[in-house]
Structures are given as C-alpha cells and as structure tokens.
Design a protein around this motif. Structure first.
Motif, PDB file in Angstrom:
ATOM      1  N   LEU A 103      -6.757  -4.773   2.969  1.00 42.80           N
ATOM      2  CA  LEU A 103      -6.582  -3.321   3.006  1.00 42.80           C
ATOM      3  C   LEU A 103      -5.421  -2.894   2.122  1.00 42.80           C
ATOM      4  O   LEU A 103      -5.512  -1.885   1.395  1.00 42.80           O
ATOM      5  CB  LEU A 103      -6.348  -2.872   4.447  1.00 42.80           C
ATOM      6  N   GLN A 104      -4.321  -3.657   2.155  1.00 43.10           N
ATOM      7  CA  GLN A 104      -3.173  -3.321   1.305  1.00 43.10           C
ATOM      8  C   GLN A 104      -3.534  -3.460  -0.169  1.00 43.10           C
ATOM      9  O   GLN A 104      -3.123  -2.642  -1.005  1.00 43.10           O
ATOM     10  CB  GLN A 104      -1.976  -4.221   1.647  1.00 43.10           C
ATOM     11  N   ALA A 105      -4.302  -4.491  -0.509  1.00 43.18           N
ATOM     12  CA  ALA A 105      -4.737  -4.658  -1.899  1.00 43.18           C
ATOM     13  C   ALA A 105      -5.625  -3.496  -2.336  1.00 43.18           C
ATOM     14  O   ALA A 105      -5.529  -3.021  -3.476  1.00 43.18           O
ATOM     15  CB  ALA A 105      -5.483  -5.990  -2.053  1.00 43.18           C
ATOM     16  N   LEU A 106      -6.480  -3.012  -1.427  1.00 41.35           N
ATOM     17  CA  LEU A 106      -7.344  -1.880  -1.747  1.00 41.35           C
ATOM     18  C   LEU A 106      -6.523  -0.617  -1.998  1.00 41.35           C
ATOM     19  O   LEU A 106      -6.756   0.104  -2.980  1.00 41.35           O
ATOM     20  CB  LEU A 106      -8.327  -1.641  -0.600  1.00 41.35           C
TER      21      LEU A 106
ATOM     22  N   PRO B  52      -9.378   1.727  11.312  1.00 36.23           N
ATOM     23  CA  PRO B  52      -9.307   0.459  10.560  1.00 36.23           C
ATOM     24  C   PRO B  52      -9.083   0.636   9.061  1.00 36.23           C
ATOM     25  O   PRO B  52      -8.768  -0.341   8.371  1.00 36.23           O
ATOM     26  CB  PRO B  52     -10.679  -0.178  10.837  1.00 36.23           C
ATOM     27  N   TYR B  53      -9.215   1.865   8.547  1.00 34.28           N
ATOM     28  CA  TYR B  53      -9.005   2.121   7.125  1.00 34.28           C
ATOM     29  C   TYR B  53      -7.625   2.722   6.837  1.00 34.28           C
ATOM     30  O   TYR B  53      -7.290   2.950   5.684  1.00 34.28           O
ATOM     31  CB  TYR B  53     -10.097   3.059   6.591  1.00 34.28           C
ATOM     32  N   PHE B  54      -6.835   2.971   7.884  1.00 31.86           N
ATOM     33  CA  PHE B  54      -5.466   3.443   7.684  1.00 31.86           C
ATOM     34  C   PHE B  54      -4.590   2.262   7.278  1.00 31.86           C
ATOM     35  O   PHE B  54      -4.702   1.174   7.860  1.00 31.86           O
ATOM     36  CB  PHE B  54      -4.918   4.091   8.956  1.00 31.86           C
ATOM     37  N   PHE B  55      -3.698   2.482   6.329  1.00 32.47           N
ATOM     38  CA  PHE B  55      -2.904   1.353   5.813  1.00 32.47           C
ATOM     39  C   PHE B  55      -1.996   0.734   6.864  1.00 32.47           C
ATOM     40  O   PHE B  55      -1.570  -0.401   6.737  1.00 32.47           O
ATOM     41  CB  PHE B  55      -2.088   1.768   4.586  1.00 32.47           C
ATOM     42  N   SER B  56      -1.687   1.467   7.930  1.00 32.36           N
ATOM     43  CA  SER B  56      -0.781   0.944   8.954  1.00 32.36           C
ATOM     44  C   SER B  56      -1.501   0.250  10.104  1.00 32.36           C
ATOM     45  O   SER B  56      -0.843  -0.300  11.002  1.00 32.36           O
ATOM     46  CB  SER B  56       0.060   2.091   9.521  1.00 32.36           C
TER      47      SER B  56
ATOM     48  N   GLY C 276       0.819  -1.204   0.000  1.00 31.91           N
ATOM     49  CA  GLY C 276       0.000   0.000   0.000  1.00 31.91           C
ATOM     50  C   GLY C 276       0.852   1.253   0.000  1.00 31.91           C
ATOM     51  O   GLY C 276       0.582   2.215  -0.733  1.00 31.91           O
ATOM     52  N   VAL C 277       1.904   1.255   0.829  1.00 33.65           N
ATOM     53  CA  VAL C 277       2.846   2.375   0.858  1.00 33.65           C
ATOM     54  C   VAL C 277       3.538   2.517  -0.492  1.00 33.65           C
ATOM     55  O   VAL C 277       3.769   3.639  -0.969  1.00 33.65           O
ATOM     56  CB  VAL C 277       3.884   2.175   1.977  1.00 33.65           C
ATOM     57  N   ALA C 278       3.872   1.390  -1.112  1.00 32.32           N
ATOM     58  CA  ALA C 278       4.527   1.430  -2.418  1.00 32.32           C
ATOM     59  C   ALA C 278       3.638   2.112  -3.460  1.00 32.32           C
ATOM     60  O   ALA C 278       4.106   2.935  -4.254  1.00 32.32           O
ATOM     61  CB  ALA C 278       4.881   0.010  -2.865  1.00 32.32           C
ATOM     62  N   ALA C 279       2.344   1.773  -3.474  1.00 30.16           N
ATOM     63  CA  ALA C 279       1.422   2.389  -4.431  1.00 30.16           C
ATOM     64  C   ALA C 279       1.224   3.874  -4.133  1.00 30.16           C
ATOM     65  O   ALA C 279       1.172   4.704  -5.046  1.00 30.16           O
ATOM     66  CB  ALA C 279       0.084   1.664  -4.402  1.00 30.16           C
TER      67      ALA C 279
END
Length: 295
Positions: free
Chosen positions: A272-275, A243-247, A200-203
């Motif tokens: 979440l990371q896929a989203l 719960p919607y924060f990537f971390s 998610g951070v990468a995107a």
C-alpha cells in the motif's frame, strides 16, 4: 513563456554526472538536518520514549502493572517493567499514529513550497539538475528523514529502557522465548518497517508541496490530511474503504514479534505504501515539471 522558463532554456545542455547528483543530495540532507525546525522535531520524537518510560516507572513504583494490568496489544506496555527493550516497541506504537507522520508531513510539505516561498527554487532549477532530478532528490531526502526520525525514537527508547528497566530474553506475542540479541534484531526490523510505513505520507506531502508556494500552507494541509485519514480509518461505516487508507496497516509491525512472524498484513502495508508513493510521486512529478516557476 515566463522569465524562469527563459532562464532555463538559455542554459547550455550539460551532462549531469553521478557525483553532481550525490552532491545535490548531500547538500539537501545537510540543509534539512541543520534547520532548527528539523532538530526540534527530532528532539520531540526523542523525548516521547523518555516520557513514556518515566511514566511507566512512576506508575509501577508500588509494584502495580502499567496500564491498569492490561496486556498484549501492539503497544506492549504491560511488558516494559520486565524488559526495557519493550519500550522500543511501545514508543514506536505511540509515535506512529501522529508524531512520526506529522514530522514527515512537515518536512515533505516544505520540500518544494519552502523553496518557492524563500525565492530559491528558480535558482535551483537553473542548475544542471533539472526538475525531475531535483524532485527525486527532494523525495530521497524526505525518505531518509523518515528513517532517521524512526531510528531516533528507537534509540531513545532503547537507551531509556536500559536505564530504567532490566534487559534480557524476550517473550513474544506468541508466548515463545527469544534471546536478547534476537530481540534487538526484531527491534531493528520493526524500526525499518515503521520507516517504510511513512513513505506514502512522504509522497503525499511532496505532492501537496508542489501545489502551493507557501511552505506553511503545504505543511498544514499535509498534517490536516493525515489527521483526517486517521479519523476516517476509525469510522465503522467506512470499513470497505479503510484497507486503502495509508494508515490502515501501520500497526502491523507488531506481527514481527510473533513466532513465527505473520507476514500477510506487513506485506499489505508495504504494498500500500509503494502504491501511494507511485501515485502521489507521479502526481508530484506531473505537477512540478509543468509548473510555472516565477520566484
């Protein structure tokens, strides 16, 4: 129409072979992992487990427990003196909140903006790859860096743990015993889960990189967003949004050390990371494919 667009338009349309695509990915990987900045980031990541191991060794030299006798938790620090393999879990827990995502943010933020800043982006687009294929290659390179950085931490921690502490069967969080071989398998699964937590951070970093022509600005913005999100994730008043924060579910990898394994939060983390990867990857594609490249 800009000169760059004219240059792209006059190029003959040629089919792009899979071998050419793999060659582009290979070149991106070689370029990324040969940079002194990348090597310095990996060196810092490799040094963190060593420092943690030495600190625990010094602290427990008189027979006391590490961390003042505290136990459990995702860091597993109280178990390191009993089994050096726990240093792998502790090092991943210590580097995941900041060091690992910071390194990924730096590489992702520089992916497109760095090329634009150095004046090489236009020439890459003249090649038969096209914008979509180039962006996908850049993202694949960052994802591979996520895996490489995580494995560097894990291997460094395993080496330091083996040199400083005894190795043997493991006691899981649930209190059951597993063999050392199964413990190594769990460590590999945890490393893969941590690497997946960074996509998610990468995107996000790749999207930021398409917004500016300055690599430094893109890297600083990505790291700044990373720190901001983690601060917001600790504010109790925002518990409905957290719960919607990537971390938010990053430390769910600790559930892989339970018997049986708890998959609920791990599945939420991966979903979440896929989203995030889908949303910010799409945003990066939309921005990059319509961006006026003049340098």
């Amino acid at each position: 129409m800009s000169r760059a667009e004219v240059a792209e338009a006059v190029q003959p349309v040629r089919p792009v072979s899979p071998l050419w695509t793999f060659g582009l990915l290979r070149n991106e990987l070689v370029t990324t992992f040969r940079r002194w900045r990348t090597l310095a980031l990996l060196a810092v990541l490799a040094g963190v487990p060593i420092l943690v191991g030495i600190a625990v060794k010094i602290e427990t030299g008189d027979g006391s427990s590490p961390g003042g006798g505290g136990g459990g938790g995702p860091a597993f620090i109280s178990q390191i003196t009993n089994n050096g393999l726990f240093l792998v879990f502790t090092a991943l827990a210590a580097t995941l909140p900041f060091f690992l995502p910071m390194a990924v943010g730096v590489v992702a933020g520089d992916a497109i903006a760095g090329e634009a800043n150095s004046g090489t982006l236009r020439y890459l687009l003249v090649a038969p790859a096209g914008r979509s294929r180039l962006l996908l290659t850049k993202y694949a390179t960052v994802v591979i860096f996520c895996l490489a950085a995580t494995l560097v931490v894990a291997v460094s921690a395993l080496t330091a743990g083996a040199l400083l502490f005894p190795l043997g069967d493991l006691t899981t969080i649930s209190g059951t015993q597993i063999s050392f071989a199964e413990g190594l398998g769990r460590a590999l699964l945890i490393a893969l889960a941590v690497a997946a937590s960074l996509i998610g951070v990468a995107a996000l970093g790749l999207f930021v990189s398409t917004l500016t022509g300055s690599g430094i600005a893109a890297m600083a913005t990505t790291v700044g967003l990373l720190i901001t999100v983690q601060i917001l994730d600790q504010i109790p008043q925002l518990n409905a949004l957290q719960p919607y924060f990537f971390s938010h579910y990053w430390l769910s990898f600790a559930d892989l050390m339970r018997e049986p394994v708890y998959w609920d939060e791990l599945a939420k983390n991966l979903g979440l990371q896929a989203l995030y990867a889908a949303v910010f990857g799409s945003a990066a594609w939309a921005r990059f494919t319509t961006k006026d490249i003049t340098a």
